[in-house]
Scaffold this motif. Structure first.
Motif, PDB file in Angstrom:
ATOM      1  N   ARG A 122       5.621  35.190  -0.231  1.00  0.00           N
ATOM      2  CA  ARG A 122       4.548  34.240   0.129  1.00  0.00           C
ATOM      3  C   ARG A 122       3.963  33.569  -1.112  1.00  0.00           C
ATOM      4  O   ARG A 122       2.994  32.825  -1.013  1.00  0.00           O
TER       5      ARG A 122
ATOM      6  N   TYR B 166       4.317  39.746   6.756  1.00  0.00           N
ATOM      7  CA  TYR B 166       4.147  40.031   5.327  1.00  0.00           C
ATOM      8  C   TYR B 166       2.682  39.926   4.928  1.00  0.00           C
ATOM      9  O   TYR B 166       1.949  39.073   5.435  1.00  0.00           O
ATOM     10  N   GLU B 167       2.298  40.809   4.011  1.00  0.00           N
ATOM     11  CA  GLU B 167       0.929  40.739   3.485  1.00  0.00           C
ATOM     12  C   GLU B 167       0.814  39.535   2.569  1.00  0.00           C
ATOM     13  O   GLU B 167       1.812  39.004   2.084  1.00  0.00           O
TER      14      GLU B 167
ATOM     15  N   ALA C  83       2.613  39.353  -0.890  1.00  0.00           N
ATOM     16  CA  ALA C  83       4.073  39.542  -0.897  1.00  0.00           C
ATOM     17  C   ALA C  83       4.739  38.463  -1.754  1.00  0.00           C
ATOM     18  O   ALA C  83       4.277  37.320  -1.801  1.00  0.00           O
TER      19      ALA C  83
ATOM     20  N   HIS D  10      11.376  43.589   0.882  1.00  0.00           N
ATOM     21  CA  HIS D  10      10.516  44.730   1.226  1.00  0.00           C
ATOM     22  C   HIS D  10       9.134  44.607   0.607  1.00  0.00           C
ATOM     23  O   HIS D  10       8.196  45.265   1.057  1.00  0.00           O
ATOM     24  N   HIS D  11       8.996  43.779  -0.433  1.00  0.00           N
ATOM     25  CA  HIS D  11       7.706  43.697  -1.126  1.00  0.00           C
ATOM     26  C   HIS D  11       6.659  43.068  -0.206  1.00  0.00           C
ATOM     27  O   HIS D  11       6.826  41.959   0.300  1.00  0.00           O
ATOM     28  N   GLY D  12       5.598  43.834   0.038  1.00  0.00           N
ATOM     29  CA  GLY D  12       4.508  43.322   0.902  1.00  0.00           C
ATOM     30  C   GLY D  12       4.878  43.260   2.376  1.00  0.00           C
ATOM     31  O   GLY D  12       4.222  42.589   3.174  1.00  0.00           O
ATOM     32  N   PHE D  13       5.933  43.972   2.771  1.00  0.00           N
ATOM     33  CA  PHE D  13       6.385  43.958   4.181  1.00  0.00           C
ATOM     34  C   PHE D  13       5.488  44.887   5.003  1.00  0.00           C
ATOM     35  O   PHE D  13       5.264  46.020   4.601  1.00  0.00           O
ATOM     36  N   LYS D  14       4.982  44.386   6.165  1.00  0.00           N
ATOM     37  CA  LYS D  14       4.094  45.230   6.995  1.00  0.00           C
ATOM     38  C   LYS D  14       4.976  46.158   7.820  1.00  0.00           C
ATOM     39  O   LYS D  14       5.394  45.828   8.914  1.00  0.00           O
ATOM     40  N   SER D  15       5.269  47.344   7.260  1.00  0.00           N
ATOM     41  CA  SER D  15       6.233  48.206   7.946  1.00  0.00           C
ATOM     42  C   SER D  15       5.543  49.385   8.617  1.00  0.00           C
ATOM     43  O   SER D  15       6.147  50.420   8.806  1.00  0.00           O
TER      44      SER D  15
ATOM     45  N   ILE E   2       6.489  34.690   8.886  1.00  0.00           N
ATOM     46  CA  ILE E   2       6.229  35.381   7.611  1.00  0.00           C
ATOM     47  C   ILE E   2       4.779  35.818   7.501  1.00  0.00           C
ATOM     48  O   ILE E   2       4.474  36.879   6.960  1.00  0.00           O
TER      49      ILE E   2
END
Length: 1290
Positions: free
Chosen positions: A1258, A1251-1252, A1255, A1153-1158, A1247
């Motif tokens: 990354r 993801y940002e 994240a 979930h860390h840095g996930f573009k949700s 990815i």
């Protein structure tokens, strides 16, 4: 003070015999009823609740029994010397043990064979003295006594006539029992058997001669006494007056030095005895052959195991010597351990109340002719091993562990027995017939007065008794049973000169000695193998003996947990019980004390054997396995004994004429002469040849005495401490035989009450400390030191303690379990009251409200209800089993103290069931006892759930929706499936419009997961569930399964079923107790509501930062590693570590979930599973090059990854996206793929889109450290619970 006038301070401890005693009838006081026997009858009447008036205590007359069958008071007629300082003469005890049933009378028509038996007196300090007794019958010459007997008969017959006319069955029964045929029909017949006519009959009375010795030289004493008896009954007077022989054995025969043999002289023949050397097994002279013949090998090993586990052992036989032989035989085999509790191989009739003792004991009880086991009233049997020696039969306690390697052990012993021609299954009849045959021949010789006419050579028995039908039958029987009769020859006692070629020691005796030592070697070898490493686990904490003794009770002296963890699995059930016994504790205490003092002889021999074993094995790893290693020292042991017996090391002074008054002690055949006491009162003054030799044990005792005197001068208080420390756990060894006033009986019982309370305090403390230590580990403090096995052992010993407390001071025995019998009577009274009060008010309808207003109804606390649960368990067949199940259930529910308090609150019932001195009627002690039990509520036990795994248990479940955000009832058809450590319920439909349901199924154990779902039908299908609660209706354990998510298509992740992970909810009683003690329940996770979906949480500050996420992963993996490093029986639930609140799945969710573009694209949530599916689509379409090895590896990882994801997607389950991610992580962990999949996902093109840049996935360094952490799980064999991956086929 030396009343003996012994020549020197070292003399008596080195003398072969300490006292010669003569017991019989006192002609002056005449016929006195045996008060002790009367007291016993009175106690027995009291035991059966009869009025004690029925037995006239003062006169002791009992007209039911014929006078010849009654017991009369015996008396010590003489004993020489008068007293010895280090072994004071206890007249009452010796009289009682020489003639346990008092005097008995016979006429010429009765059997008057001499009988041999032995006894033991255990002193305060645990040291023992042995007595060897020959009882024979002597004609009564006193006119007064004959007349008294005639008068008694006339009274008896008068009573009998009237009772027969009144056809009183009671006296007829007792009469019949005293008649061999048992034919009580004709009075004339009765009269003939049961009569004494002074003009027609000769009256005989029992008399006994006894030797009291410091060591158990049974064979030698037996020969000496038989030769004395022969001298009395022989036609010719003995070569010297009897005083010469008695003086010789008392003052001129020394103890043989260790490792040597000694020859001394009886009246007719020399007698040989031998003593083991300092590195051999201690002296034991009782023939083990007889023990194995009487019990049989299988039975003996079972009884031996019961003795090792310190149960109550009751031996039962008509023959005193059999009781003694079996008791001594079994305790001999305990080497290097020693029995530490009450030890009374022959329990005199007057001490029968001692069977009430609520402590481990080893006692022997003489059975009366014709009484069977069922008539025997025993106060408690829950922990009793009953050994009926004459019937070859044993009754064992219900649950006890088997001796390690029992089958191989029995095999090895039977090989030794068979070498000596003894059948391993025992040979009761054979040993019987052999003794009968011997007696027949002896009595034949005596009665026919042939003694003078026997030719000098040994006669073959068959020659002597040719043509005798009985002998022919016996001969056939003995041949069948395998006894060699040819070896039993009778030697003429008077004319035989010792032949040059004759062995100094008879062949049969030598065989017995060799068999004894070989059998004992086999037993000792078992312990040497089992405890070869014991020294490594002894905790030597004290700097000196004084501080050790002062703090003995608080100190741990043996590292039990480490010792057990080092043992082979099959040994554990036995060893975990055995290391809790007093005999093991004393053995370890002796080891610690040996730093400051001379080693205990048993310990010295044992340690030297372990040294030898180490030399041969060179620290063998074999010691750690359960491979059976046979004893290799059998030949050597037998040889050393044979050499000693063949080559005599020492010869004692010959008996010689003493300076006696002429004319006294005139020989009269058949009568034991009146001995001249002045010549027997003191020993010779010039016998310095061996008087100065003081044994090491005596030196040690002297030094100890000086040591304690010196401490006493220093500080009385410290002395008190040290005395208490020394006696810690050493209970009463033997009842005081001399004083039997009610005050002494009360004092003895008071000792028991104090002992029980102390034992309860120590047991509860041990259970608490061990358990809290264990839970502290669950919380990450310190090291675990209790195994599930050890917990079970402690609980079993608590059950045993409660049974002993409940059977102390019982008025009337009912059933085998005193506790269950009390509970049943309480239940009966309560149920009567309930019926009389009309229908009881329904209790327990109030509910524990949750935020939603829906919750489980509270469970009614009821002692009777818990009893009914146990009574409904068809698996338990006995009262002892029911009592144990009830204790376990109450302990698990944290109600043991409360229930027992309620049980004891019915004082009228307690008074009816228990005598005034009983533990349960000592108010202050009872309160303290309940308080100690209350302290056990501080911890969680699963001792009922984990033991009774096959029983049916009712469960109740409640589904709690979040009403604020959704409808409470769904229109679809919901279902549920509950799983636990022992199984699952299968899918169960929840009734429509109901949130609560009850169901019954086989015990699930601790609950782990709930699967909940519905079919999405109807208008209001979407359902937001807060949690599911499930309760075990028997134990009251309640589990909460947090959910916090929607069930329904088109909402949240579209899931129609979810897998929820359970946590145990602390009960209200816990919360009350929590005020005093903050021990969190097992595996309790924080009770915050489970996150709704992290993607739907908006608050920025609720998201953990990168550091916290990495810490979470480390912790989750670390918990799994720790789980596998625990012993298997101690591990908790792996499901919680994987899918629970802080488990691996939750930690990896945080990483993904860390840095996930949700961001909601067109109001649609995006989930981690969406990213995983995109990655799969990429792997399946793109072509990864085939050229390098690294790519090959990557390619296989891609293949497995795609295969697993597709298998999860195509599974026939309606699991949402979050649920699918959970399954993927679980499967990846199980099959060790996670560390390969993470780098694939971190490098795939999707990815960058999802993801940002900041994240965690990354960041190359973070990904590498994540891979390293996950690789630590590669070594473990992870088994997943079925409910987690049901329907997924990979």
């Amino acid at each position: 003070m030396s009343g003996s006038g012994a020549p020197g301070p070292g003399a008596a401890p080195c003398r072969f015999a300490h006292y010669f005693v003569l017991c019989g009838i006192d002609a002056e006081s005449g016929l006195e009823p045996d008060e002790l026997a009367v007291l016993y009858k009175w106690l027995e009447a009291d035991l059966h609740g009869k009025s004690s008036d029925t037995t006239d205590k003062t006169s002791g007359e009992n007209f039911d029994q014929s006078p010849l069958r009654r017991t009369f008071k015996s008396k010590v007629l003489a004993h020489y010397p008068q007293n010895i300082e280090w072994n004071p003469f206890d007249q009452d005890a010796v009289n009682m043990l020489c003639m346990p049933k008092g005097l008995s009378f016979r006429t010429q028509a009765d059997n008057r064979d001499p009988q041999l038996h032995s006894f033991i007196i255990t002193r305060e300090d645990g040291s023992r003295t042995y007595g060897f007794v020959l009882t024979f019958y002597e004609e009564v010459t006193s006119k007064q006594i004959c007349t008294a007997m005639q008068t008694l008969y006339q009274m008896h017959n008068a009573e009998q006539y009237s009772s027969v006319c009144a056809s009183s069955s009671c006296s007829m029964d007792s009469l019949a029992s005293s008649i061999d045929e048992g034919d009580a029909t004709s009075l004339a017949k009765l009269q003939r058997y049961n009569s004494y006519d002074i003009s027609r009959d000769t009256l005989y009375v029992s008399k006994c001669i006894c030797l009291i010795t410091p060591l158990p030289f049974m064979q030698a004493c037996k020969k000496f006494l038989i030769q004395l008896y022969k001298a009395v009954t022989s036609q010719q007077p003995p070569p010297l007056p009897l005083e010469s022989y008695i003086h010789n054995i008392l003052y001129e025969v020394p103890l043989p030095p260790p490792g040597r043999s000694l020859k001394f002289y009886g009246v007719y023949e020399p007698i040989i005895c031998q003593r083991p050397g300092p590195n051999e097994l201690p002296l034991s002279d009782y023939p083990l052959r007889e023990v194995f013949e009487l019990l049989g090998l299988e039975n003996l090993v079972q009884v031996f195991t019961c003795v090792l586990l310190e149960m109550q052992i009751l031996l039962y036989s008509q023959d005193y010597q059999r009781l003694m032989t079996v008791a001594e035989g079994i305790t001999t085999l305990l080497f290097p351990f020693q029995w530490q509790h009450v030890y009374v191989p022959i329990l005199p009739a007057s001490l029968l109340h001692f069977l009430d003792a609520p402590v481990p004991y080893l006692m022997g009880l003489q059975s009366k002719e014709g009484t069977d086991r069922s008539k025997l009233e025993l106060p408690q049997e829950a922990n009793l091993c009953f050994v009926d020696i004459d019937s070859h039969f044993i009754e064992l306690p219900e649950e006890f562990p088997q001796f390690p390697n029992k089958l191989e052990f029995i095999q090895e012993i039977s090989e030794v027995l068979l070498q000596f021609g003894i059948p391993p299954e025992g040979n009761l009849h054979c040993s019987d017939s052999a003794t009968k045959l011997k007696n027949l021949v002896l009595s034949d010789l005596v009665n026919d007065k042939k003694n003078g006419n026997i030719p000098g050579n040994a006669l073959n028995m068959y020659e002597l008794l040719k043509g005798n039908e009985t002998i022919a039958r016996l001969q056939a029987l003995t041949k069948r049973t395998g006894v060699m009769m040819e070896k039993m020859a009778i030697t003429a006692p008077l004319t035989e000169k010792e032949k040059d070629g004759k062995l100094p020691c008879e062949e049969m005796e030598l065989r017995d000695y060799k068999l004894n030592v070989q059998l004992r070697e086999v037993f000792a070898n078992r312990f040497t193998q089992m405890f070869a490493d014991y020294e490594a686990f002894v905790i030597q904490a004290a700097p000196d003996m004084e501080s050790w003794l002062t703090n003995r009770e608080q100190m741990q002296n043996f590292d039990k947990a480490s010792f057990l963890s080092d043992q082979p699995e099959p040994y554990l059930p036995f060893l975990s019980h055995f290391i809790e016994t007093q005999m093991f504790a004393t053995f370890i205490d002796n080891k610690i004390i040996s730093q400051w003092e001379e080693k205990d002889p048993f310990l010295r021999v044992f340690d030297s054997r372990i040294e030898k074993l180490r030399l041969y094995n060179v620290r063998a790893p074999a010691l750690r396995t359960s491979n059976y290693q046979k004893c290799s020292t059998l030949k050597e042991a037998a040889q050393s004994i044979e050499q000693r017996l063949m080559k005599i090391d020492h010869t004692a002074i010959h008996p010689h004429l003493l300076d006696m008054k002429i004319g006294q002690g005139k020989y009269e055949q058949g009568f034991f002469p009146k001995l001249q006491s002045d010549v027997l009162a003191t020993g010779p003054t010039n016998n310095n040849r061996w008087t100065s030799r003081s044994t090491t044990t005596q030196r040690r005792k002297d030094r100890l005495r000086q040591h304690s005197e010196h401490i006493g001068l220093d500080n009385d208080l410290r002395e008190k401490y040290m005395q208490e420390a020394r006696s810690l756990g050493k209970n009463l060894r033997q009842p005081k035989l001399s004083d039997l006033s009610p005050a002494v009986i009360a004092q003895t019982n008071w000792k028991f009450v104090e002992g029980l309370l102390k034992e309860c305090r120590m047991k509860t403390k041990r259970m608490l400390v061990e358990k809290m230590g264990h839970e502290a580990v669950e919380l990450g403090h310190g090291e675990a030191n209790i195994t599930g096995l050890e917990e079970n052992t402690l609980i079993a010993s608590l059950c045993d303690l409660l049974e002993r407390i409940w059977s102390h001071g019982l008025q009337v025995k009912q059933g085998k379990s005193a506790l269950w019998s009390h509970l049943l009577q309480y239940q009966e009274k309560e149920e009567k009251q309930e019926h009389s009060a009309g229908s009881p008010v329904a209790v327990g309808t109030e509910r524990r409200k949750s935020d939603t207003g829906i919750s489980l109804p509270t469970l009614r606390v009821s002692l009777i209800q818990d009893m009914r649960h146990v009574q409904n368990m068809s698996e338990i067949k006995t009262d002892v089993g029911r009592a144990r199940a009830w204790i376990r259930l109450s302990l698990e529910k944290k109600l043991l103290s409360q229930h027992l308090k309620q049980l004891l609150s019915n004082q009228a019932l307690a008074k009816k069931l228990y005598k005034r001195y009983a533990f349960l009627r000592c108010e202050e002690e009872r309160e303290q006892f309940l308080y100690h039990l209350l302290s056990l509520n501080a911890v969680d036990y699963f001792c009922f759930t984990s033991v009774f795994t096959t029983i049916m248990i009712p469960y109740r479940s409640v589904i709690i929706p979040i009403k604020k955000l959704s409808n409470s009832i769904t229109t679809s058809n919901p279902w549920i499936c509950v799983s636990g450590e022992l199984g699952d319920t299968g899918v169960m439909q929840i009734p429509k419009n109901h949130l609560e349901m009850t169901f019954e199924c086989q015990n699930l154990g601790k609950l782990t997961t709930v699967q909940i779902g519905h079919d999405n039908s109807g208008l209001l299908a979407k359902w937001l569930v807060d949690c599911v609660m499930v309760r075990n209706e028997i134990t009251g354990h309640t589990y909460r399964f947090p959910c916090g998510k929607w069930l329904g298509k088109g909402v949240d992740d579209g899931s129609l079923e979810r897998i929820l992970i359970g946590e145990l909810v602390s009960s209200t009683s816990d919360e009350e107790l929590g005020k005093q003690c903050r021990t969190p329940p097992q595996q309790k996770s924080p009770t915050m509501a489970r996150r709704l979906s992290i993607t739907s949480l908006t608050g920025k500050n609720s998201k953990p930062n990168a550091g916290q996420i990495q810490e979470g992963i480390g912790e989750a993996v670390n918990n799994i590693v720790k789980h596998f490093h625990k012993p298997e029986k101690e591990r908790g639930s792996l499901t919680i570590l994987l899918c629970g609140e802080n488990g691996l799945v939750a930690a990896l969710e945080q990483v993904f979930h860390h840095g996930f573009k949700s961001a909601r694209i067109f109001h649609k949530n995006v989930f981690i599973w969406d990213f995983i599916e995109k990655a799969v689509a990429y792997f399946e379409t793109s072509d990864i090059g085939d050229n390098e090895e690294a790519f090959l590896l990557q390619r296989s990882s891609c293949k497995t990854f795609c295969h697993y994801v597709n298998a999860i997607n195509t599974a026939p389950r309606n699991i949402g996206k979050d649920g699918k991610f959970q399954i993927l992580v679980c499967l990846g962990t199980r099959d060790h793929f996670l560390s390969q999949w993470i780098p694939l996902l971190a490098e795939c093109p999707p990815i960058t889109r999802m993801y940002e840049e900041n994240a965690l996935l990354r960041d190359r360094m973070t990904v590498n450290s994540l891979i390293r952490v996950l690789q630590t799980l590669q070594d473990f064999n992870i088994i997943l619970e079925g409910s987690l991956i049901k329907g997924v086929d990979v």
